[in-house]
Design a protein around this motif. Structure first.
Motif, PDB file in Angstrom:
ATOM      1  N   THR A   1      -3.883  -0.438  -4.026  1.00 62.99           N
ATOM      2  CA  THR A   1      -4.976  -0.254  -3.027  1.00 62.99           C
ATOM      3  C   THR A   1      -5.142  -1.561  -1.988  1.00 62.99           C
TER       4      THR A   1
ATOM      5  N   VAL B   1       0.930  -1.081   0.206  1.00 61.52           N
ATOM      6  CA  VAL B   1       0.043  -0.005  -0.139  1.00 61.52           C
ATOM      7  C   VAL B   1       0.903   1.173   0.093  1.00 61.52           C
TER       8      VAL B   1
ATOM      9  N   GLU C   1      -7.602  -3.655  -0.959  1.00 62.68           N
ATOM     10  CA  GLU C   1      -7.948  -4.784  -1.320  1.00 62.68           C
ATOM     11  C   GLU C   1      -6.978  -5.465  -2.465  1.00 62.68           C
TER      12      GLU C   1
END
Lengths: 188, 188
Positions: free
Chosen positions: A143, A138, A145
């Motif tokens: 992202t 990240v 997810e």
DNA sequence: TGCCTGAATGTTAGTCGCTCACATTATTCG
DNA sequence: CGAATAATGTGAGCGACTAACATTCAGGCA
């Protein structure tokens, strides 16, 4: 001769617990071995066992590799998709690592691989590493997810490679991990 | 009106256990909820709970998808590497599936995702599916080592996608899974 | 309707992993 | 040697889970 200081009492009981524990796990199975039995074999009380390990399963599970992994992932070029960055980072991290003292590691992994409840425990204990990998991905722009999927998938491959290595009597840990990552990095 | 037969006693207590169980898990946490409490809330004994579920965690974990997955993987062209065959098989399987009764599934997955010990349990309970996928890949010509890594990695991605879906309030299950597989299938 | 069989549930007791509060013994160092 | 601190022991107890045995309940059949 050796420069090592004589083992303290704490070190000795720790070694005794690990030794007798692994021994009994291998001989009569993990589930069939009682914490009280291990403690007794090590000349100590059940209570003392839990002062050394927060739970029975921790006699089999360490996990000191988080920082190395995340550092290696951070070093990967950010042009690649997160999944490949994670896989290649882990690969290069292990390449740079000295082959660890494998005998006892192999015993532990083999016990874990052959005990259903421990396979679950391994996965849960990988949670820390997974979290670290996610944060690194990240931080590099993925992202959450996507990062979670990439981290989970790559670490699952790593663990599967570990299990295969432990079950086969020969080969180095590093090779087994490389082969596992080969399966996953089908894009080049 | 409805064609359903009136629920038997067994069906009613089962429903009561699930309902009160999920409810209390959501309100006070999984670990903080006692089997005895659930049983009492459902108007039944602790012993009865264990006649319906072999363990506390099974109130949260089902897993009826094995046959569909393996069939779909078998349908993939064998030219692709095992890892991609597994990923694409799962993708097409879920595409063909009707969106299941999501409300209760979402509750369960959310509880599992938010409870460390249950995350481990999910992974262990995935073992059956994993084994089925491995066997299918091996039957199609992969080596056991390669098949294990491929299966573990793809299923880990699937589970990670499931967890993401449960935590986000919106979106369909099928979409979440597709996105998870996108992360992994970086080769095309 | 009333009985009768089998399903569903309850009771009791026990094992194992694990925790807490408190007492006791070892170690080590000034 | 003596005192501070580390290591261990004791006993009580909780929660998940199991097993043997007794009991009640549900639904079909005469």
């Amino acid at each position: 001769m050796s420069t090592e200081t004589p083992p303290s009492k704490r070190e000795r009981t720790l070694a005794a617990l690990v030794e007798h524990g692994l021994d009994m796990f291998e001989r009569q199975g993990y589930e069939q071995t009682t914490v009280a039995q291990i403690a007794r074999a090590a000349g100590v009380t059940e209570m003392t066992f839990f002062r050394y390990f927060p739970a029975k399963e921790h006699l089999v599970l360490d996990d000191p590799y988080d920082p190395i992994l995340t550092a290696a992932i951070a070093a990967e070029p950010r042009e690649s998709p997160p999944f490949l960055r994670a896989a290649r980072g882990i690969r290069s991290a292990w390449r740079a690592l000295p082959e660890p003292e494998t005998p006892i590691i192999r015993r532990k992994v083999r016990i874990a691989a052959g005990t259903p409840s421990l396979r679950g425990a391994v996965w849960r204990s990988t949670g820390n590493t997974e979290q670290a990998v996610v944060e690194q991905l990240v931080a590099d722009g993925a992202t959450p997810e996507v990062a979670r999927v990439a981290a989970a998938s790559v670490l699952a491959a790593l663990v599967a490679g570990l299990f295969s290595w432990a079950e086969s009597e020969r080969g180095t840990l590093a090779d087994a991990i490389e082969r596992a990552l080969d399966v996953i990095e089908v894009a080049s």
